[in-house]
Design an enzyme around this catalytic site. Structure first.
Site, PDB file in Angstrom:
ATOM      1  N   HIS A 161     -13.879  -4.690   4.119  1.00  0.00           N
ATOM      2  CA  HIS A 161     -15.323  -4.659   4.370  1.00  0.00           C
ATOM      3  C   HIS A 161     -16.017  -3.731   3.376  1.00  0.00           C
ATOM      4  CE1 HIS A 161     -14.095  -6.261   8.420  1.00  0.00           C
ATOM      5  NE2 HIS A 161     -15.124  -7.049   8.147  1.00  0.00           N
ATOM      6  N   VAL A 181     -17.615  -5.833  -2.444  1.00  0.00           N
ATOM      7  CA  VAL A 181     -17.050  -7.038  -3.060  1.00  0.00           C
ATOM      8  C   VAL A 181     -16.994  -8.161  -2.031  1.00  0.00           C
ATOM      9  CG1 VAL A 181     -15.132  -7.982  -4.385  1.00  0.00           C
ATOM     10  CG2 VAL A 181     -15.702  -5.556  -4.593  1.00  0.00           C
ATOM     11  N   HIS A 182     -16.642  -7.828  -0.796  1.00  0.00           N
ATOM     12  CA  HIS A 182     -16.685  -8.833   0.275  1.00  0.00           C
ATOM     13  C   HIS A 182     -18.112  -9.358   0.432  1.00  0.00           C
ATOM     14  CE1 HIS A 182     -16.440 -10.774   4.180  1.00  0.00           C
ATOM     15  NE2 HIS A 182     -17.258  -9.875   4.707  1.00  0.00           N
ATOM     16  N   HIS A 218     -24.823  -8.351   5.439  1.00  0.00           N
ATOM     17  CA  HIS A 218     -24.311  -8.655   6.780  1.00  0.00           C
ATOM     18  C   HIS A 218     -23.279  -7.647   7.289  1.00  0.00           C
ATOM     19  CE1 HIS A 218     -20.777 -10.204   4.690  1.00  0.00           C
ATOM     20  NE2 HIS A 218     -20.156 -10.264   5.858  1.00  0.00           N
ATOM     21  N   GLN A 238      -2.699 -14.345   9.693  1.00  0.00           N
ATOM     22  CA  GLN A 238      -3.486 -15.356   8.998  1.00  0.00           C
ATOM     23  C   GLN A 238      -3.314 -16.741   9.610  1.00  0.00           C
ATOM     24  OE1 GLN A 238      -5.885 -14.799   6.668  1.00  0.00           O
ATOM     25  NE2 GLN A 238      -5.431 -12.712   7.342  1.00  0.00           N
TER      26      GLN A 238
END
Length: 402
Positions: free
Chosen positions: A126, A129-130, A166, A327
């Site tokens: 977070h 770059v995210h 965000h 994942q």
């Protein structure tokens, strides 16, 4: 020229023009918090100037910013850690938003610099770059044929702004952690959408402090603030089923009317939710890096919980929760259901078909890694991967897909 514009942006980095703000961000609070002192301290942004070669490469990458396999990690290196500011300024120019809303370039850069600076660079996932990656994905979604011709300049402005901000000032721990440690933000927002509410209110504070919208009528600026809040709050993962059910019902009933502002806003919410979790839809090399980063952030939270004798949160125990297992579950329960409906919405588009193909390939890879022979091998050893079928390389799929 674009090169000159990039040079101007990079010479005005937030570190070179630090802004003293009155608002108490989570990042600054962490420095004073006894509980969170175990987190890695913030490192200053490098002030080294880039040579023309790096600027030229960054400008070349921006010419391909609408392609799905855009490498945000490389772009961040080429812009000296200023990927979010550089990307947003470029996209605002592409859409003519600066002229349409009569924005002051100095105020715009000040606001974007504040946003980028308030992301925590020490967070593995977070971080700014995210935010840049989500913004680039959002741009791709805004260009979808089903959507592009229906969007107003305000819709585009809101979509890009919400994507960029965000997760601003994200502390690198999740909402349950804040609640069980009785953090002041959990109390402030009554344990409901705590982080998302903080991201939104932080964004509003920076908008007002920068004066970016001060020239607009008060009712218009207030409406923008509220719509930004509605978009950012939609990224709360606990509301996933709520949005998914509504989206599915609209598609089943074929009653979405994108001429209605409320319906366009709902689709912007869905698009932002897709952009926020689109990493498994990227080519394997990009997707794998994001997966490693988010799991590292989970593990850090688990280490912090262990340090303070707190119950370790789900997915945060590195000894029990492997990256492939995390994942595989994330794709199965969160990403696939959402993107299957987005696939239906786009009817489906070339981009959507590309994303679904890469999503299925990546899920299969994680599944093979999950059931590899040894736990250590599942942690990212590429040697345990089965070879991909001929012609299915992620580098080919969608490389030039707009």
């Amino acid at each position: 020229s674009l090169l000159g514009f990039l040079d101007w942006i990079l010479s005005c980095s937030p570190a070179a023009n630090s802004i003293c703000r009155l608002s108490l961000s989570f990042q600054r609070y962490c420095h004073a918090s006894r509980l969170l002192r175990g987190l890695v301290p913030r490192t200053p942004v490098s002030l080294h100037l880039l040579d023309d070669g790096y600027l030229g490469q960054a400008a070349h990458m921006l010419s391909k910013v609408a392609t799905w396999n855009f490498d945000i990690f490389l772009f961040d290196r080429l812009t000296n850690g200023n990927s979010l500011v550089t990307l947003m300024c470029h996209l605002f120019n592409v859409y003519g938003l600066i002229h349409h809303f009569q924005l002051d370039m100095v105020k715009l850069h000040r606001f974007l610099g504040m946003v980028q600076e308030d992301y925590h660079s020490q967070n593995p996932y977070h971080n700014a770059v995210h935010a840049a990656d989500v913004t680039q994905a959002m741009y791709c979604y805004l260009k979808e044929p089903k959507l592009a011709e229906q969007l107003s300049p305000l819709d585009v402005f809101l979509g890009l702004m919400a994507a960029a901000a965000h997760d601003v000032d994200h502390p690198g721990v999740n909402q349950p952690f804040l609640i069980k440690t009785r953090h002041h933000l959990a109390s402030l927002y009554q344990n409901t959408s705590v982080l998302e509410s903080h991201h939104w209110r932080s964004t509003v504070g920076m908008l007002r402090e920068s004066g970016l919208l001060s020239h607009l009528p008060a009712d218009m600026s207030q409406d923008i603030e509220q719509q930004l809040g509605s978009l950012i709050l939609a990224t709360d993962i606990s509301r996933q089923n709520e949005f998914l059910l509504t989206f599915r019902e609209h598609l089943d009933h074929r009653d979405l009317d994108l001429e209605l502002p409320s319906h366009r806003h709902f689709i912007l919410q869905i698009a932002l939710k897709c952009a926020d979790v689109c990493n498994p839809c990227r080519v394997w090399e990009l997707s794998r890096q994001w997966s490693e980063r988010v799991c590292e952030e989970f593990y850090r939270q688990g280490d912090l919980e262990r340090k303070f004798d707190l119950e370790i949160s789900p997915l945060c125990n590195q000894q029990a929760d492997s990256v492939p297992a995390i994942q595989t579950g994330f794709i199965s329960y969160i990403v696939e259901p959402l993107f299957e409906e987005w696939h239906r919405f786009t009817e489906p588009s070339l981009l959507s078909r590309t994303m679904m193909g890469q999503l299925h390939q990546n899920k299969a890879r994680w599944s093979r890694l999950r059931y590899a022979r040894t736990p250590s091998a599942t942690q990212m050893d590429p040697q345990v991967e089965e070879p991909e079928p001929a012609g299915s390389s992620g580098e080919e799929d969608g490389g030039d897909i707009p």
